[in-house]
Design an enzyme around this catalytic site. Structure first.
Site, PDB file in Angstrom:
ATOM      1  N   TYR A  80       0.833  -1.198   0.000  1.00 36.28           N
ATOM      2  CA  TYR A  80       0.000   0.000   0.000  1.00 36.28           C
ATOM      3  C   TYR A  80       0.876   1.260   0.000  1.00 36.28           C
ATOM      4  O   TYR A  80       1.861   1.330   0.736  1.00 36.28           O
ATOM      5  CB  TYR A  80      -0.916   0.014   1.241  1.00 36.28           C
ATOM      6  CG  TYR A  80      -2.076   0.969   1.069  1.00 36.28           C
ATOM      7  CD1 TYR A  80      -3.265   0.539   0.490  1.00 36.28           C
ATOM      8  CD2 TYR A  80      -1.962   2.312   1.443  1.00 36.28           C
ATOM      9  CE1 TYR A  80      -4.319   1.419   0.301  1.00 36.28           C
ATOM     10  CE2 TYR A  80      -3.008   3.197   1.254  1.00 36.28           C
ATOM     11  CZ  TYR A  80      -4.184   2.746   0.681  1.00 36.28           C
ATOM     12  OH  TYR A  80      -5.224   3.617   0.485  1.00 36.28           O
ATOM     13  N   HIS A 111      -7.510  10.842   3.473  1.00 36.27           N
ATOM     14  CA  HIS A 111      -7.477  10.989   2.012  1.00 36.27           C
ATOM     15  C   HIS A 111      -8.053   9.768   1.305  1.00 36.27           C
ATOM     16  O   HIS A 111      -8.903   9.890   0.430  1.00 36.27           O
ATOM     17  CB  HIS A 111      -6.044  11.249   1.542  1.00 36.27           C
ATOM     18  CG  HIS A 111      -5.925  11.465   0.071  1.00 36.27           C
ATOM     19  ND1 HIS A 111      -5.948  10.441  -0.850  1.00 36.27           N
ATOM     20  CD2 HIS A 111      -5.805  12.605  -0.660  1.00 36.27           C
ATOM     21  CE1 HIS A 111      -5.842  10.937  -2.076  1.00 36.27           C
ATOM     22  NE2 HIS A 111      -5.752  12.253  -1.983  1.00 36.27           N
ATOM     23  N   ASP A 112      -7.574   8.588   1.698  1.00 37.08           N
ATOM     24  CA  ASP A 112      -7.999   7.360   1.018  1.00 37.08           C
ATOM     25  C   ASP A 112      -9.165   6.678   1.736  1.00 37.08           C
ATOM     26  O   ASP A 112      -9.614   5.618   1.279  1.00 37.08           O
ATOM     27  CB  ASP A 112      -6.824   6.356   0.969  1.00 37.08           C
ATOM     28  CG  ASP A 112      -5.680   6.828   0.071  1.00 37.08           C
ATOM     29  OD1 ASP A 112      -5.794   7.901  -0.542  1.00 37.08           O
ATOM     30  OD2 ASP A 112      -4.658   6.099   0.011  1.00 37.08           O
ATOM     31  N   THR A 113      -9.595   7.249   2.860  1.00 37.12           N
ATOM     32  CA  THR A 113     -10.504   6.509   3.741  1.00 37.12           C
ATOM     33  C   THR A 113     -11.766   7.270   4.140  1.00 37.12           C
ATOM     34  O   THR A 113     -12.818   6.665   4.300  1.00 37.12           O
ATOM     35  CB  THR A 113      -9.767   6.167   5.049  1.00 37.12           C
ATOM     36  OG1 THR A 113      -9.154   7.361   5.538  1.00 37.12           O
ATOM     37  CG2 THR A 113      -8.716   5.088   4.839  1.00 37.12           C
TER      38      THR A 113
END
Ligand SMILES: *[C@@H]1O[C@H](CO)[C@@H](O)[C@H](O)[C@H]1NC(C)=O
Ligand SMILES: *[C@@H]1O[C@H](CO)[C@@H](O)[C@H](O)[C@H]1NC(C)=O
Ligand SMILES: *[C@@H]1O[C@H](CO)[C@@H](O)[C@H](O)[C@H]1NC(C)=O
Ligand SMILES: *[C@@H]1O[C@H](CO)[C@@H](O)[C@H](O)[C@H]1NC(C)=O
Ligand SMILES: *[C@@H]1O[C@H](CO)[C@@H](O)[C@H](O)[C@H]1NC(C)=O
Ligand SMILES: *[C@@H]1O[C@H](CO)[C@@H](O)[C@H](O)[C@H]1NC(C)=O
Ligand SMILES: *[C@@H]1O[C@H](CO)[C@@H](O)[C@H](O)[C@H]1NC(C)=O
Ligand SMILES: *[C@@H]1O[C@H](CO)[C@@H](O)[C@H](O)[C@H]1NC(C)=O
Length: 381
Positions: A166, A222-224
């Protein structure tokens, strides 16, 4: 007592239940505690920062910024951790980001301008362009950045992918690394540190007087999404507020976001001032003054009488000093609040500048005759 891991799990589960579609992952604690090192943070620490004498400021002796990502004011306000923290600090209900997307906002918080930038692509900024660290260094005020999941100190790559596959670290969220005045100087580059260094610095009580904290791409939301970032705040910031090596009676902490999520509305973001330097009679209050990310520069300049960069940190429209600091130093803000007609700061890509290929303009020389919150241009001070 619920053991901390179990309560975090519960918080994660509750957030998942209440926030709906935006939450895609259950929070995973990156280390045993924010004061602990972790193999997840990749590079082993190179030891704590050297001890340097505290340079006293007028209102605070330490300024910490923690930036989360891409969240509308209302979405943050709906999270219980923000509601709880707002009772311990001053909620800023007129704080705006400068533009979209992420990177120009980070760059602006270091150099007082985003140079027309409207992308997250890797950029470099010439060595004769000054930043806040030139002002801090001139006064012997220690500083650092802590970048979660950056593999080695002063790492220059665009991103880093952990062994689990990741990509947790991205350079676009690091405010100083793009400035050649920082990245061409090994001593300065070593102050762009990872979270294993943070553990040593907090453990040895050597955290600097100015520092910027960038959580990884999941932890900053940001990604979550904001529910996940809220769990990270409960894990990381909430306990550190009780740690005397982090939060002293003379520490001011800004919790904010790089930008909002909905670009079709003006760029208001939820921000709270926390820490021992917030006067007790102001805790739990709301301040409606108009601020932007340039206010982080002017508040620091005002506190230590640092002079200014002669960029947008000297633009009186955009750079009000946090009001309780201005009140203490006698600085006069412009009187604009969230009730007044504010500039639109959701405009992307149409601001001319040297980093805007569509609307190119030369590097703007600093305005050396401007007098700002910290006095005149810093060279001539
Ligand atoms: C203090 O820093 C040293 C290295 O500089 C490190 O070995 C030690 O573990 C640190 N102590 C704490 C409590 O973090
Ligand atoms: C700030 O003003 C805007 C525009 O009037 C409004 O939509 C927004 O709700 C206000 N923010 C707060 C926190 O009250
Ligand atoms: C510490 O320094 C060593 C030797 O220069 C380097 O290999 C390592 O990556 C550094 N660790 C960090 C976290 O920067
Ligand atoms: C990471 O950086 C490399 C080299 O610049 C690039 O090719 C790759 O697309 C980047 N990956 C991510 C996830 O940003
Ligand atoms: C910026 O926000 C305003 C409303 O505050 C809206 O009218 C405008 O369309 C937005 N601009 C963009 C580029 O979305
Ligand atoms: C100051 O900021 C305002 C609002 O964004 C802008 O219109 C103005 O052009 C700026 N002034 C200078 C000198 O850059
Ligand atoms: C910085 O250097 C460039 C040439 O590399 C020059 O064009 C520019 O005027 C200089 N800027 C300042 C502020 O001195
Ligand atoms: C520089 O600052 C001075 C004083 O604030 C102002 O009068 C002047 O217009 C500014 N110059 C530019 C080019 O913005």
């Amino acid at each position: 007592m619920i053991p901390p891991r179990a309560s975090l799990f519960l918080l994660g589960a509750l957030a998942k239940l209440t926030s709906g579609a935006t939450t895609t992952a259950t929070f995973t604690q990156p280390a045993a505690a924010p004061t602990d090192t972790s193999s997840f943070y990749v590079g082993a620490s190179n030891g704590s920062l050297p001890y340097t004498a505290t340079v006293p400021g007028l209102v605070f002796d330490r300024f910490i910024q923690v930036w989360l990502e891409n969240t509308d004011y209302s979405a943050a306000a709906a999270q219980s951790v923000f509601q709880t923290l707002s009772q311990e600090g001053i909620t800023l209900s007129g704080y705006y980001s400068l533009t979209h997307p992420s990177q120009p906002n980070y760059v602006a918080a270091a150099g007082g301008n985003f140079w027309g930038l409207a992308s997250d692509d890797e950029v470099t900024i010439p060595a004769n362009v000054s930043t806040i660290v030139d002002l801090l260094d001139a006064k012997g005020i220690s500083w650092a950045e802590y970048e979660e999941n950056m593999p080695t100190d002063g790492y220059l790559g665009d991103n880093f992918t952990n062994p689990d596959g990741y990509t947790y670290y991205k350079r676009k969220h690091s405010p100083l690394v793009s400035y050649d005045s920082v990245n061409q100087d090994p001593a300065r580059l070593a102050r762009i540190r990872n979270f294993n260094d943070f553990a040593y610095d907090v453990g040895n009580n050597t955290l600097p007087q100015w520092f910027f904290v960038t959580p990884n791409m999941k932890d900053d939301g940001h990604d979550t999404g904001i529910a996940y970032a809220s769990d990270w705040l409960n894990y990381w910031l909430v306990p550190l507020l009780q740690d005397p090596n982090f939060n002293t009676a003379r520490t001011l902490i800004l919790l904010t976001f790089d930008e909002n999520g909905n670009h079709a509305i003006n760029n208001e973001i939820y921000s709270i001032l926390l820490g021992g330097a917030v006067p007790s009679n102001l805790r739990g209050t709301i301040d409606n003054t108009f601020y932007t990310h340039y206010s982080t520069l002017t508040t620091v300049q005002n506190n230590w009488k640092l002079g200014n960069l002669g960029q947008q940190d000297c633009n009186a429209t955009l750079a009000n000093v946090f009001q309780f600091v201005a009140d203490a130093t006698g600085y006069k803000n412009n009187g604009m609040t969230n009730g007044t007609n504010l500039p639109l700061l959701n405009i992307t890509g149409t601001i001319p500048g040297p980093l805007n290929p569509d609307y190119w303009a030369p590097w703007p020389a600093p305005n050396t005759s401007c007098v700002g919150a910290g006095g005149g241009f810093f060279w001539s001070k």
